[in-house]
Design an enzyme around this catalytic site. Structure first.
Site, mmCIF file in Angstrom:
data_model
loop_
_atom_site.group_PDB
_atom_site.id
_atom_site.type_symbol
_atom_site.label_atom_id
_atom_site.label_comp_id
_atom_site.label_asym_id
_atom_site.label_seq_id
_atom_site.Cartn_x
_atom_site.Cartn_y
_atom_site.Cartn_z
ATOM 1 C CE1 TYR A 146 23.972 -30.608 34.568
ATOM 2 C CE2 TYR A 146 25.973 -30.536 35.878
ATOM 3 C CZ TYR A 146 24.646 -30.869 35.745
ATOM 4 O OH TYR A 146 23.996 -31.459 36.801
ATOM 5 N N GLY A 147 26.094 -27.592 29.138
ATOM 6 C CA GLY A 147 26.613 -26.524 28.298
ATOM 7 C C GLY A 147 25.553 -26.030 27.339
#
Length: 340
Positions: A62-63
């Site tokens: 999630y980046g």
């Protein structure tokens, strides 16, 4: 208003009835500043009653840069606020290839993924639950869950989840090892036949349903009028439901829900979250929020108890206005790796 709770893992863990999705704090071109993100996380953790935990949902990937940015945010939060660790139930998904989001269910990759999660957390918070983000068609579900059960025995994490799986796959996985939670998309925009099948099967097996995107990736709040309202570079601009004529049609669903919400003196977001929550005691909506006030609004929505008629009103809107566009890139849910 009394905070609602539920239990997972055969009653071993008591959770708030509404969780907190952290993805959009970091999975976008401009990450949310730590202070703002921390205030939002604290608001959700403070909302649960004594003895309960708040499910916070993160992911290894999630980046934008680095891919572990969300987990590193989580680590910084618990480093700054260690007293909050016991209030949080941390669920993390992984199991994708190192250089893409394609699933890789090989034992070697799953182990590497779990170790990457633990490294990013730096011991600041126990990893409570791990799940593979998608079902890898190249590896039997039973083998993948078998690998995860070995990691549980090794103490890497406590509970196994599944994500974007079919009801059939959930049954297969559960036969190998108890599944604490299954994560699927559920909202007035996403209530397909297989969604319903998974919810029913999960209830039968005693598995919690972690319902992500209960606000239709923000569109059901009523704040989005055009794909241009998403930041340049935001992946939501590329989703078929939010493009051109599809979005124009789907906003009629939003308008209908807004009208219902206004009559009942709640926000459209609260109505949507309350409706998802009403689908079962075992259903836990996890709206994403990076803003303290919006987080509190979401949690209040999860605490609402809709009447049978209010639930039926939302059903009628869904039935009268079938959503246009699939959930991701336009190739159909199966082709996007969903319902494996």
């Amino acid at each position: 208003m009394t905070s609602q709770t539920t239990t997972i893992a055969n009653g071993k863990v008591t959770l708030g009835k509404t969780g907190h999705g952290l993805m959009m704090m970091t999975w976008k071109p401009t990450p949310v500043p730590d202070d703002q993100a921390f205030d939002s996380i604290k608001a959700s953790l403070d909302s649960v009653p004594e003895g309960a935990k708040m499910l916070i949902n993160s992911g290894e990937f999630y980046g934008v840069n680095p891919r572990t940015a969300n987990l590193e945010l989580v680590a910084r939060f618990f480093e700054k606020y260690p007293s909050y660790t016991d209030k949080a139930f941390l669920s993390v998904k992984g199991g994708t290839k190192r250089d893409s989001l394609e699933p890789d269910g090989s034992p070697e990759n799953i182990r590497q993924s779990v170790d990457a999660v633990l490294a990013a957390l730096r011991g600041t918070k126990k990893l409570d639950l791990f799940e593979c983000a998608r079902v890898d068609p190249n590896f039997p579900v039973e083998k993948v869950i078998g690998t995860l059960s070995e990691l549980v025995k090794e103490g890497k994490f406590d509970y196994i989840g599944m994500s974007e799986c079919s009801a059939e796959s959930l049954r297969k996985g559960y036969k190998v090892h108890p599944i604490a939670a299954v994560e699927i998309e559920v909202s007035p925009f996403s209530y397909e036949e297989e969604t319903r099948n998974v919810i029913v099967t999960a209830q039968e097996l005693g598995v919690a349903v972690v319902a992500y995107s209960p606000l239709g990736r923000g569109v059901l709040t009523g704040q989005i009028k055009s794909a241009k309202d998403f930041e340049e570079g935001d992946f939501r601009r590329n989703l078929t439901r939010y493009k051109d004529e599809n979005l124009k049609h789907n906003l009629t669903i939003v308008d209908a829900l807004k009208a219902i919400a206004e009559r009942h003196k709640v926000t459209p977001a609260q109505l949507s979250i309350a409706w998802v929550s009403s689908l079962g005691k075992h259903v836990i909506p996890i709206p994403g929020s990076s803003n303290r006030s919006r987080t509190l609004e979401n949690i209040e929505g999860g605490n609402l108890q809709l009447t049978a008629e209010e639930v039926a009103e939302v059903y009628r809107v869904i039935a009268a206005n079938p959503v246009k566009g699939d959930r991701y890139w336009g190739a159909g849910d199966k082709a996007s790796g969903l319902w494996g």
